[in-house]
Design a protein around this motif. Sequence first.
Motif, PDB file in Angstrom:
ATOM      1  N   GLY A  18      27.323  25.979  39.068  1.00  0.00           N
ATOM      2  CA  GLY A  18      28.143  25.011  39.257  1.00  0.00           C
ATOM      3  C   GLY A  18      29.666  25.293  39.474  1.00  0.00           C
ATOM      4  O   GLY A  18      30.476  24.294  39.749  1.00  0.00           O
ATOM      5  N   LEU A  19      29.879  26.413  39.094  1.00  0.00           N
ATOM      6  CA  LEU A  19      31.402  26.919  39.244  1.00  0.00           C
ATOM      7  C   LEU A  19      31.744  27.220  40.776  1.00  0.00           C
ATOM      8  O   LEU A  19      31.010  28.078  41.398  1.00  0.00           O
ATOM      9  CB  LEU A  19      31.773  28.073  38.502  1.00  0.00           C
ATOM     10  N   ALA A  20      32.886  26.953  41.151  1.00  0.00           N
ATOM     11  CA  ALA A  20      33.253  27.057  42.626  1.00  0.00           C
ATOM     12  C   ALA A  20      33.689  28.537  42.657  1.00  0.00           C
ATOM     13  O   ALA A  20      34.164  29.171  41.381  1.00  0.00           O
ATOM     14  CB  ALA A  20      34.142  26.156  43.159  1.00  0.00           C
ATOM     15  N   PRO A  21      33.741  29.253  43.520  1.00  0.00           N
ATOM     16  CA  PRO A  21      34.447  30.609  43.613  1.00  0.00           C
ATOM     17  C   PRO A  21      35.871  30.703  43.040  1.00  0.00           C
ATOM     18  O   PRO A  21      36.129  31.643  42.458  1.00  0.00           O
ATOM     19  CB  PRO A  21      34.368  30.962  44.917  1.00  0.00           C
ATOM     20  N   ALA A  22      36.659  29.513  43.324  1.00  0.00           N
ATOM     21  CA  ALA A  22      38.008  29.637  42.862  1.00  0.00           C
ATOM     22  C   ALA A  22      38.155  29.331  41.439  1.00  0.00           C
ATOM     23  O   ALA A  22      38.897  30.032  40.708  1.00  0.00           O
ATOM     24  CB  ALA A  22      38.750  28.321  43.630  1.00  0.00           C
ATOM     25  N   GLU A  23      36.934  28.650  40.759  1.00  0.00           N
ATOM     26  CA  GLU A  23      37.177  28.650  39.463  1.00  0.00           C
ATOM     27  C   GLU A  23      36.616  29.646  38.620  1.00  0.00           C
ATOM     28  O   GLU A  23      37.359  30.133  37.673  1.00  0.00           O
ATOM     29  CB  GLU A  23      36.027  27.170  39.153  1.00  0.00           C
ATOM     30  N   GLU A  24      35.827  30.353  39.357  1.00  0.00           N
ATOM     31  CA  GLU A  24      35.446  31.752  38.818  1.00  0.00           C
ATOM     32  C   GLU A  24      36.531  32.641  38.866  1.00  0.00           C
ATOM     33  O   GLU A  24      36.912  33.476  37.730  1.00  0.00           O
ATOM     34  CB  GLU A  24      33.983  32.308  39.430  1.00  0.00           C
ATOM     35  N   ALA A  25      37.187  32.656  40.097  1.00  0.00           N
ATOM     36  CA  ALA A  25      38.250  33.764  40.109  1.00  0.00           C
ATOM     37  C   ALA A  25      39.520  33.392  38.953  1.00  0.00           C
ATOM     38  O   ALA A  25      39.790  34.196  38.506  1.00  0.00           O
ATOM     39  CB  ALA A  25      38.853  33.444  41.506  1.00  0.00           C
ATOM     40  N   ALA A  26      39.555  31.952  38.855  1.00  0.00           N
ATOM     41  CA  ALA A  26      40.744  31.467  37.791  1.00  0.00           C
ATOM     42  C   ALA A  26      40.524  31.967  36.504  1.00  0.00           C
ATOM     43  O   ALA A  26      41.348  32.501  35.616  1.00  0.00           O
ATOM     44  CB  ALA A  26      40.696  30.225  37.819  1.00  0.00           C
ATOM     45  N   LEU A  27      38.961  31.731  36.253  1.00  0.00           N
ATOM     46  CA  LEU A  27      38.750  32.199  34.530  1.00  0.00           C
ATOM     47  C   LEU A  27      38.592  33.787  34.668  1.00  0.00           C
ATOM     48  O   LEU A  27      39.081  34.116  33.642  1.00  0.00           O
ATOM     49  CB  LEU A  27      37.134  31.756  34.493  1.00  0.00           C
ATOM     50  N   ALA A  28      38.314  34.533  35.556  1.00  0.00           N
ATOM     51  CA  ALA A  28      38.241  36.073  35.595  1.00  0.00           C
ATOM     52  C   ALA A  28      39.683  36.482  35.442  1.00  0.00           C
ATOM     53  O   ALA A  28      40.200  37.343  34.672  1.00  0.00           O
ATOM     54  CB  ALA A  28      37.946  36.598  36.791  1.00  0.00           C
ATOM     55  N   ASP A  29      40.752  35.794  36.226  1.00  0.00           N
ATOM     56  CA  ASP A  29      42.055  36.157  36.217  1.00  0.00           C
ATOM     57  C   ASP A  29      42.661  35.843  34.416  1.00  0.00           C
ATOM     58  O   ASP A  29      43.139  36.697  34.298  1.00  0.00           O
ATOM     59  CB  ASP A  29      42.859  35.425  37.058  1.00  0.00           C
ATOM     60  N   ARG A  69      35.956  41.994  37.600  1.00  0.00           N
ATOM     61  CA  ARG A  69      36.353  42.742  38.707  1.00  0.00           C
ATOM     62  C   ARG A  69      35.871  41.941  40.000  1.00  0.00           C
ATOM     63  O   ARG A  69      35.972  42.540  41.268  1.00  0.00           O
ATOM     64  CB  ARG A  69      35.782  44.316  38.742  1.00  0.00           C
ATOM     65  N   THR A  70      35.626  40.828  40.034  1.00  0.00           N
ATOM     66  CA  THR A  70      35.043  39.997  41.199  1.00  0.00           C
ATOM     67  C   THR A  70      36.177  39.934  42.314  1.00  0.00           C
ATOM     68  O   THR A  70      35.942  39.728  43.382  1.00  0.00           O
ATOM     69  CB  THR A  70      34.523  38.868  40.733  1.00  0.00           C
ATOM     70  N   GLY A  71      37.480  39.908  41.802  1.00  0.00           N
ATOM     71  CA  GLY A  71      38.584  39.627  42.639  1.00  0.00           C
ATOM     72  C   GLY A  71      39.375  40.800  43.266  1.00  0.00           C
ATOM     73  O   GLY A  71      40.567  40.985  42.971  1.00  0.00           O
ATOM     74  N   GLN A  72      38.523  41.821  43.649  1.00  0.00           N
ATOM     75  CA  GLN A  72      39.097  43.117  44.311  1.00  0.00           C
ATOM     76  C   GLN A  72      40.042  42.876  45.589  1.00  0.00           C
ATOM     77  O   GLN A  72      39.556  42.419  46.277  1.00  0.00           O
ATOM     78  CB  GLN A  72      38.162  44.272  44.183  1.00  0.00           C
ATOM     79  N   ASP A  73      41.159  43.397  45.567  1.00  0.00           N
ATOM     80  CA  ASP A  73      41.918  43.111  46.718  1.00  0.00           C
ATOM     81  C   ASP A  73      42.057  44.439  47.796  1.00  0.00           C
ATOM     82  O   ASP A  73      42.180  44.328  48.882  1.00  0.00           O
ATOM     83  CB  ASP A  73      43.584  42.876  46.320  1.00  0.00           C
TER      84      ASP A  73
END
Length: 82
Positions: A18-29, A69-73
Amino acid sequence: MDLLDDAYQESRGGPPSGLAPAEEAALADYLGCHPEQRSAALHLWQERLAWQGGDTEDAAYWLDVEFLRTGQDDASGAPSIL
């Protein structure tokens, strides 16, 4: 801790978190930038997983290697949170 568990279960074939990708990225950050919070959340989560008969080592691996590491640039493999 519940958000982590939901995302983990989804990544392992469970129901959608139920987490949006942006929410997952924010939590990971957040967890990547606050190692003390990451450690505390992991500790509590592993206690719950152990009580439920879950794989605590896989959860720790997932958190550090897959989730954070899901948000690799770039192609270097460096997480975007660094």
